[in-house]
Design an enzyme around this catalytic site. Structure first.
Site, PDB file in Angstrom:
ATOM      1  N   SER A  71      48.986  55.560  19.965  1.00 13.27           N
ATOM      2  CA  SER A  71      49.642  56.498  19.103  1.00 13.27           C
ATOM      3  C   SER A  71      50.948  56.738  18.909  1.00 13.27           C
ATOM      4  O   SER A  71      51.350  57.654  18.322  1.00 13.27           O
ATOM      5  CB  SER A  71      49.322  57.761  20.090  1.00 13.27           C
ATOM      6  OG  SER A  71      47.720  57.814  20.653  1.00 13.27           O
ATOM      7  N   HIS A  78      55.544  59.974  25.854  1.00 14.75           N
ATOM      8  CA  HIS A  78      55.149  61.165  26.575  1.00 14.75           C
ATOM      9  C   HIS A  78      56.173  61.804  27.355  1.00 14.75           C
ATOM     10  O   HIS A  78      57.041  61.174  27.933  1.00 14.75           O
ATOM     11  CB  HIS A  78      53.782  60.814  27.461  1.00 14.75           C
ATOM     12  CG  HIS A  78      52.771  60.308  26.697  1.00 14.75           C
ATOM     13  ND1 HIS A  78      52.034  61.272  25.900  1.00 14.75           N
ATOM     14  CD2 HIS A  78      51.910  59.135  26.487  1.00 14.75           C
ATOM     15  CE1 HIS A  78      50.924  60.619  25.354  1.00 14.75           C
ATOM     16  NE2 HIS A  78      51.127  59.299  25.525  1.00 14.75           N
ATOM     17  N   VAL A  92      47.942  30.906  27.185  1.00 17.78           N
ATOM     18  CA  VAL A  92      47.612  30.085  28.425  1.00 17.78           C
ATOM     19  C   VAL A  92      46.410  30.184  28.823  1.00 17.78           C
ATOM     20  O   VAL A  92      45.589  31.085  29.078  1.00 17.78           O
ATOM     21  CB  VAL A  92      48.590  31.234  29.382  1.00 17.78           C
ATOM     22  CG1 VAL A  92      48.416  30.358  30.711  1.00 17.78           C
ATOM     23  CG2 VAL A  92      50.021  31.096  29.046  1.00 17.78           C
ATOM     24  N   ARG A 121      42.796  49.865  25.336  1.00 24.38           N
ATOM     25  CA  ARG A 121      43.603  50.358  26.555  1.00 24.38           C
ATOM     26  C   ARG A 121      43.251  49.357  27.892  1.00 24.38           C
ATOM     27  O   ARG A 121      42.011  49.328  28.047  1.00 24.38           O
ATOM     28  CB  ARG A 121      43.237  51.776  27.147  1.00 24.38           C
ATOM     29  CG  ARG A 121      43.431  52.988  26.127  1.00 24.38           C
ATOM     30  CD  ARG A 121      42.876  54.134  26.395  1.00 24.38           C
ATOM     31  NE  ARG A 121      42.981  55.223  25.475  1.00 24.38           N
ATOM     32  CZ  ARG A 121      42.234  55.611  24.414  1.00 24.38           C
ATOM     33  NH1 ARG A 121      41.092  54.930  24.350  1.00 24.38           N
ATOM     34  NH2 ARG A 121      42.263  56.559  23.805  1.00 24.38           N
ATOM     35  N   SER A 142      55.510  54.539  26.775  1.00 25.59           N
ATOM     36  CA  SER A 142      56.794  55.550  27.108  1.00 25.59           C
ATOM     37  C   SER A 142      57.348  54.842  28.410  1.00 25.59           C
ATOM     38  O   SER A 142      58.730  55.147  28.788  1.00 25.59           O
ATOM     39  CB  SER A 142      55.919  56.840  27.608  1.00 25.59           C
ATOM     40  OG  SER A 142      55.061  57.255  26.794  1.00 25.59           O
ATOM     41  N   CYS A 200      48.411  52.194  -0.914  1.00 29.54           N
ATOM     42  CA  CYS A 200      47.507  51.414  -1.725  1.00 29.54           C
ATOM     43  C   CYS A 200      47.032  50.351  -0.744  1.00 29.54           C
ATOM     44  O   CYS A 200      46.427  49.319  -0.938  1.00 29.54           O
ATOM     45  CB  CYS A 200      48.143  50.573  -2.975  1.00 29.54           C
ATOM     46  SG  CYS A 200      49.126  49.375  -2.761  1.00 29.54           S
TER      47      CYS A 200
HETATM   48  C1  LIG Z   1      44.321  53.648  21.979  1.00 26.30           C
HETATM   49  C2  LIG Z   1      45.623  53.709  22.594  1.00 26.30           C
HETATM   50  C3  LIG Z   1      46.601  54.700  22.538  1.00 26.30           C
HETATM   51  C4  LIG Z   1      47.830  54.714  23.213  1.00 26.30           C
HETATM   52  N1  LIG Z   1      48.778  55.702  23.306  1.00 26.30           N
HETATM   53  C5  LIG Z   1      49.814  55.394  23.823  1.00 26.30           C
HETATM   54  C6  LIG Z   1      50.871  56.391  23.675  1.00 26.30           C
HETATM   55  O1  LIG Z   1      50.880  57.216  22.807  1.00 26.30           O
HETATM   56  N2  LIG Z   1      52.144  56.186  24.590  1.00 26.30           N
HETATM   57  C7  LIG Z   1      52.116  55.419  25.397  1.00 26.30           C
HETATM   58  O2  LIG Z   1      52.957  55.607  26.070  1.00 26.30           O
HETATM   59  N3  LIG Z   1      51.201  54.560  25.523  1.00 26.30           N
HETATM   60  C8  LIG Z   1      50.074  54.620  24.839  1.00 26.30           C
HETATM   61  N4  LIG Z   1      49.259  53.378  25.015  1.00 26.30           N
HETATM   62  C9  LIG Z   1      49.371  52.569  26.003  1.00 26.30           C
HETATM   63  C10 LIG Z   1      50.251  51.275  25.638  1.00 26.30           C
HETATM   64  O3  LIG Z   1      49.968  50.795  24.011  1.00 26.30           O
HETATM   65  C11 LIG Z   1      50.483  50.258  26.493  1.00 26.30           C
HETATM   66  O4  LIG Z   1      50.614  50.609  27.617  1.00 26.30           O
HETATM   67  C12 LIG Z   1      51.180  48.870  25.932  1.00 26.30           C
HETATM   68  O5  LIG Z   1      51.198  48.549  24.510  1.00 26.30           O
HETATM   69  C13 LIG Z   1      50.861  47.795  26.644  1.00 26.30           C
HETATM   70  O6  LIG Z   1      51.962  46.848  26.510  1.00 26.30           O
HETATM   71  P1  LIG Z   1      51.554  45.457  27.005  1.00 26.30           P
HETATM   72  O7  LIG Z   1      52.603  44.661  26.896  1.00 26.30           O
HETATM   73  O8  LIG Z   1      51.306  45.431  28.494  1.00 26.30           O
HETATM   74  O9  LIG Z   1      50.124  44.910  26.600  1.00 26.30           O
HETATM   75  P2  LIG Z   1      49.820  44.349  24.903  1.00 26.30           P
HETATM   76  O10 LIG Z   1      50.614  44.843  23.819  1.00 26.30           O
HETATM   77  O11 LIG Z   1      48.543  44.125  24.790  1.00 26.30           O
HETATM   78  O12 LIG Z   1      50.571  42.737  25.446  1.00 26.30           O
HETATM   79  C14 LIG Z   1      49.719  41.785  25.948  1.00 26.30           C
HETATM   80  C15 LIG Z   1      50.110  40.545  25.109  1.00 26.30           C
HETATM   81  O13 LIG Z   1      49.585  39.441  26.050  1.00 26.30           O
HETATM   82  C16 LIG Z   1      49.110  38.615  25.362  1.00 26.30           C
HETATM   83  N5  LIG Z   1      48.057  37.533  25.737  1.00 26.30           N
HETATM   84  C17 LIG Z   1      46.915  37.885  26.673  1.00 26.30           C
HETATM   85  N6  LIG Z   1      46.448  36.974  27.300  1.00 26.30           N
HETATM   86  C18 LIG Z   1      47.166  35.944  26.912  1.00 26.30           C
HETATM   87  C19 LIG Z   1      47.280  34.313  27.530  1.00 26.30           C
HETATM   88  N7  LIG Z   1      46.270  34.178  28.286  1.00 26.30           N
HETATM   89  N8  LIG Z   1      48.116  33.866  27.168  1.00 26.30           N
HETATM   90  C20 LIG Z   1      49.154  34.139  26.275  1.00 26.30           C
HETATM   91  N9  LIG Z   1      49.182  35.520  25.860  1.00 26.30           N
HETATM   92  C21 LIG Z   1      48.090  36.168  26.071  1.00 26.30           C
HETATM   93  C22 LIG Z   1      48.366  39.415  24.022  1.00 26.30           C
HETATM   94  O14 LIG Z   1      47.918  38.642  22.949  1.00 26.30           O
HETATM   95  C23 LIG Z   1      49.234  40.621  23.983  1.00 26.30           C
HETATM   96  O15 LIG Z   1      50.167  40.216  22.918  1.00 26.30           O
HETATM   97  C24 LIG Z   1      48.354  53.507  24.146  1.00 26.30           C
HETATM   98  C25 LIG Z   1      47.280  52.463  24.262  1.00 26.30           C
HETATM   99  C26 LIG Z   1      46.014  52.420  23.448  1.00 26.30           C
HETATM  100  C27 LIG Z   1      45.145  51.096  23.361  1.00 26.30           C
END
Ligand SMILES: Cc1cc2nc3c(=O)[nH]c(=O)nc-3n(C[C@H](O)[C@H](O)[C@H](O)COP(=O)(O)OP(=O)(O)OC[C@H]3O[C@@H](n4cnc5c(N)ncnc54)[C@H](O)[C@@H]3O)c2cc1C
Length: 482
Positions: free
Chosen positions: A45, A49, A172, A310, A342, A437
């Site tokens: 989103s 927050h 990985v 999520r 956030s 577009c």
């Molecule tokens: C629908 C939705 C709405 C949300 N809205 C909000 C919001 O409005 N505000 C807010 O604060 N948070 C929000 N969140 C939460 C927020 O998006 C996440 O908490 C945040 O993006 C998590 O980041 P991350 O780096 O942990 O995960 P990700 O962005 O998923 O990054 C993990 C990365 O690890 C990589 N990976 C996985 N396995 C391997 C492997 N074996 N080897 C190498 N790479 C690997 C993946 O490709 C990925 O790029 C929302 C989430 C969702 C899904």
């Protein structure tokens, strides 16, 4: 052997990499996607927050409330779009208004500043297009909006500019303990490091479970969205929430930093960790619910739909951040569902402090905290545009008509510290293809520029790496006509 290996280049892994770049450390990031921000960090989103929703005492509450105020300075330092618009949780009856009071109390317990329950007239003053059923709202002035993938790219680019090495297209497959550290195997090579940071999003359970007896289970919840054209973007000024429910913060309606309007998300359990499809039912549900917020939403303004997953950790439903108790050297940053975006700046600082505690590194004296995004033609005044074209004729060649993206900006995306290598990479760095577009005009021009700049054949240009090639074959007669 490297000092630190980070698995995952979402906003969490990239943010940690950027904080760790302040130290004289040899840091490697492995990312399975063709670019950073390939997972949840590209499809959410985009809300910063305020922090009233998470339960007091939880890591979600703590990191959200710590992270929120860091956005002003961070977005200025790294030049990514962020606006403190404030948010409103809408109540549609006296009973719901009582729930707002409870939410406000929880927020105050969490340390959220400026919360106030305001009546219908005050809501209408702030939001003239609000629906007639609205009874009251919880105002959170510290709520904001951010572009999540531009933030992630900015963090990663700054980390890369300060010496962190990113290996994209590196999944990985296995991680093992070796004397003095860890060994991670990918199809592109083997990487060894003293410390391992697990920031693998919905796959963080798999990474942890290869090393620890204290297993994690991450069960994704899919969230579907509708994106509306800029002409609907001015309908609301704040992020409008409805009351949160047991499966999340509920459906929201929000302006985006790019002037669009975003509607969603749904919250459905999703057994398939690769499934980011949208459904007719999900999108219809979103449309139906947000009509209560603003009745005058135009039906024909939808330009895109998408879904994100999520990373919900099933046992505790909270973030897991810190050293794994039975695997020395493994730092888990798992179960980072909302409000992970956030919280990202605060989590990054704390995890960097944990690493510093373990490795006692020297500071990186050459660390440069600032990063500038490539200048955007559409943000320039007439004079600035004239000057840009005089300096570089490619600023006079518009590639994406909807978003006014020029060839010069596309080339900058392909030549940056973490260069884009495919259509989505260019799109997220420039907005080419993100307008009304949706790539109908620039869809063919971009692959030609990518092929010309990277030296790959046109038929090898992909949408997002892997097998996502755009063209099956080149048309010989079309080539002759050129
Ligand atoms: C629908 C939705 C709405 C949300 N809205 C909000 C919001 O409005 N505000 C807010 O604060 N948070 C929000 N969140 C939460 C927020 O998006 C996440 O908490 C945040 O993006 C998590 O980041 P991350 O780096 O942990 O995960 P990700 O962005 O998923 O990054 C993990 C990365 O690890 C990589 N990976 C996985 N396995 C391997 C492997 N074996 N080897 C190498 N790479 C690997 C993946 O490709 C990925 O790029 C929302 C989430 C969702 C899904």
């Amino acid at each position: 052997m490297h000092d630190v290996l980070i698995i995952g280049a979402g906003v969490i892994g990239s943010g940690i990499a950027r904080e760790l770049a302040r130290f004289a450390l040899d840091i490697v990031v492995l990312e399975k996607g063709s670019d950073v921000a390939s997972g949840a960090s590209k499809a959410n989103s985009g809300i910063v927050h305020a922090g009233y929703d998470a339960h007091p005492g939880s890591l979600k509450a703590r990191y959200n409330v710590m992270g929120n105020p860091l956005f002003d300075a961070l977005s200025a330092e790294l030049d990514f779009p962020f606006r403190r618009t404030g948010s409103l949780v809408l109540a549609f009856s006296p009973e719901e208004t009582a729930e707002l009071d409870a939410l406000a109390r929880r927020g105050r317990d969490n340390g959220v500043p400026g919360l106030a329950v305001i009546g219908r007239d005050a809501v209408r003053e702030r939001e003239p297009n609000i629906g007639p059923e609205v009874h009251a709202a919880l105002l959170a002035p510290s709520g904001g909006i951010v572009c999540p993938y531009e933030m992630t790219i900015a963090l990663a680019e700054n980390a890369a500019a300060n010496g962190v090495r990113f290996f994209r297209n590196h999944t990985v497959d296995t991680v093992d303990l070796i004397p003095g550290g860890f060994r991670a195997a990918t199809a592109g090579g083997v990487f060894e490091a003293k410390l391992l940071v697990n920031a693998a999003g919905i796959h963080a359970d798999a990474v942890n479970n290869m090393l620890s007896r204290r297993t994690l289970t991450i069960q994704p919840r899919r969230g579907e969205y509708l994106l509306l054209d800029r002409r609907a973007g001015g309908l609301v000024r704040h992020t409008l929430f409805q009351l949160p429910g047991p499966t999340g913060k509920g459906v929201l309606l929000t302006p985006t930093v790019d002037g669009n309007l975003l509607l969603g998300p749904t919250s459905e359990e999703e057994p398939d960790k690769d499934n980011t499809e949208t459904t007719r039912e999900g999108l219809a549900y979103v449309r139906r619910l947000v009509r209560r917020d603003v009745a005058s939403l135009p039906d024909d303004a939808v330009i895109a739909s998408f879904a994100g997953l999520r990373a919900r950790e099933t046992a505790r439903g909270d973030f897991t951040v810190g050293p794994c108790p039975d695997v020395p050297g493994l730092i888990n940053v798992a179960g980072i569902e909302s409000p992970g975006l956030s919280s990202a700046p605060a989590i990054a600082r704390e995890v960097a402090a944990m690493v510093a505690d373990a490795l006692r590194p020297q500071p990186n004296r050459r660390f440069a905290p600032e990063r500038r995004a490539a200048p955007r033609f559409r943000h320039m005044s007439r004079e600035e545009r004239r000057e840009a074209v005089r300096r570089d004729a490619d600023y006079g060649r518009v590639v994406c008509r909807c978003e006014h993206v020029t060839r010069a900006e596309v080339l900058a995306a392909l030549r940056g510290p973490l260069p884009a290598r495919d259509m989505d990479g260019v799109k997220r760095r420039t907005r080419a293809g993100m307008g009304r577009c949706q790539g109908g005009f620039c869809g063919m021009r971009l692959p030609e520029i990518i092929a010309g700049e990277t030296g790959v054949p046109l038929t090898e240009v992909t949408k997002r790496g892997g097998g996502s090639r755009l063209l099956l074959t080149e048309n010989a007669s079309a080539r002759r006509e050129e």
